[in-house]
Design a protein around this motif. Sequence first.
Motif, PDB file in Angstrom:
ATOM      1  N   PHE A   1       0.831  -1.195   0.000  1.00 16.27           N
ATOM      2  CA  PHE A   1       0.000   0.000   0.000  1.00 16.27           C
ATOM      3  C   PHE A   1       0.872   1.255   0.000  1.00 16.27           C
ATOM      4  O   PHE A   1       1.973   1.265   0.579  1.00 16.27           O
ATOM      5  CB  PHE A   1      -0.909   0.023   1.239  1.00 16.27           C
ATOM      6  N   SER A   2       0.368   2.311  -0.621  1.00 15.74           N
ATOM      7  CA  SER A   2       1.081   3.588  -0.593  1.00 15.74           C
ATOM      8  C   SER A   2       1.011   4.167   0.818  1.00 15.74           C
ATOM      9  O   SER A   2       0.264   3.687   1.671  1.00 15.74           O
ATOM     10  CB  SER A   2       0.468   4.559  -1.613  1.00 15.74           C
ATOM     11  N   ARG A   3       1.774   5.206   1.045  1.00 13.82           N
ATOM     12  CA  ARG A   3       1.861   5.787   2.387  1.00 13.82           C
ATOM     13  C   ARG A   3       0.475   6.186   2.904  1.00 13.82           C
ATOM     14  O   ARG A   3       0.138   5.935   4.042  1.00 13.82           O
ATOM     15  CB  ARG A   3       2.790   6.980   2.382  1.00 13.82           C
ATOM     16  N   GLY A   4      -0.355   6.773   2.091  1.00  9.42           N
ATOM     17  CA  GLY A   4      -1.704   7.179   2.513  1.00  9.42           C
ATOM     18  C   GLY A   4      -2.753   6.100   2.290  1.00  9.42           C
ATOM     19  O   GLY A   4      -3.935   6.337   2.464  1.00  9.42           O
ATOM     20  N   ALA A   5      -2.321   4.939   1.887  1.00 15.53           N
ATOM     21  CA  ALA A   5      -3.214   3.806   1.591  1.00 15.53           C
ATOM     22  C   ALA A   5      -4.246   4.169   0.528  1.00 15.53           C
ATOM     23  O   ALA A   5      -5.380   3.717   0.563  1.00 15.53           O
ATOM     24  CB  ALA A   5      -3.885   3.302   2.868  1.00 15.53           C
ATOM     25  N   THR A   6      -3.829   4.990  -0.445  1.00 11.43           N
ATOM     26  CA  THR A   6      -4.733   5.349  -1.545  1.00 11.43           C
ATOM     27  C   THR A   6      -4.463   4.519  -2.791  1.00 11.43           C
ATOM     28  O   THR A   6      -5.283   4.490  -3.689  1.00 11.43           O
ATOM     29  CB  THR A   6      -4.583   6.842  -1.893  1.00 11.43           C
ATOM     30  N   GLU A   7      -3.311   3.856  -2.839  1.00 14.00           N
ATOM     31  CA  GLU A   7      -2.959   2.997  -3.959  1.00 14.00           C
ATOM     32  C   GLU A   7      -2.414   1.687  -3.420  1.00 14.00           C
ATOM     33  O   GLU A   7      -1.849   1.641  -2.324  1.00 14.00           O
ATOM     34  CB  GLU A   7      -1.911   3.652  -4.858  1.00 14.00           C
TER      35      GLU A   7
END
Length: 116
Positions: A19-25
């Motif tokens: 997951f990306s740092r902001g969990a958006t991807e």
Amino acid sequence: RLEYAVAAARWWPAYAARFSRGATEVALQLDAFVAQASGEDWKDVRLALATAELVQDTRLPELASLRLSRAQRPPRRGYRPAPEGLDAMFEGFDRFVAALPAPAARTRAAPAELPP
């Protein structure tokens, strides 16, 4: 080109989700762990792997379609009183039945006595 199946070989899938740092991807990754006990050198060998059981039928099933929409309330069940004026709805039928002549008395006649 040479193709063959090796009974002494096995493989296991390994799945990873990053997951990306902001969990958006999210990035999905599939790796394979391969082991073999055939005694052959597999250096620089091109492999084709499948998660399907090759001994069984691997055709895709036909799935029933599903309708996705907003959830609906289940239908109301239980007793509901009759609406007002229900008797007036059947007045015409009651007049019709009352105007019919009374049914004649039924008698059993022998088959020979029946009119032609």
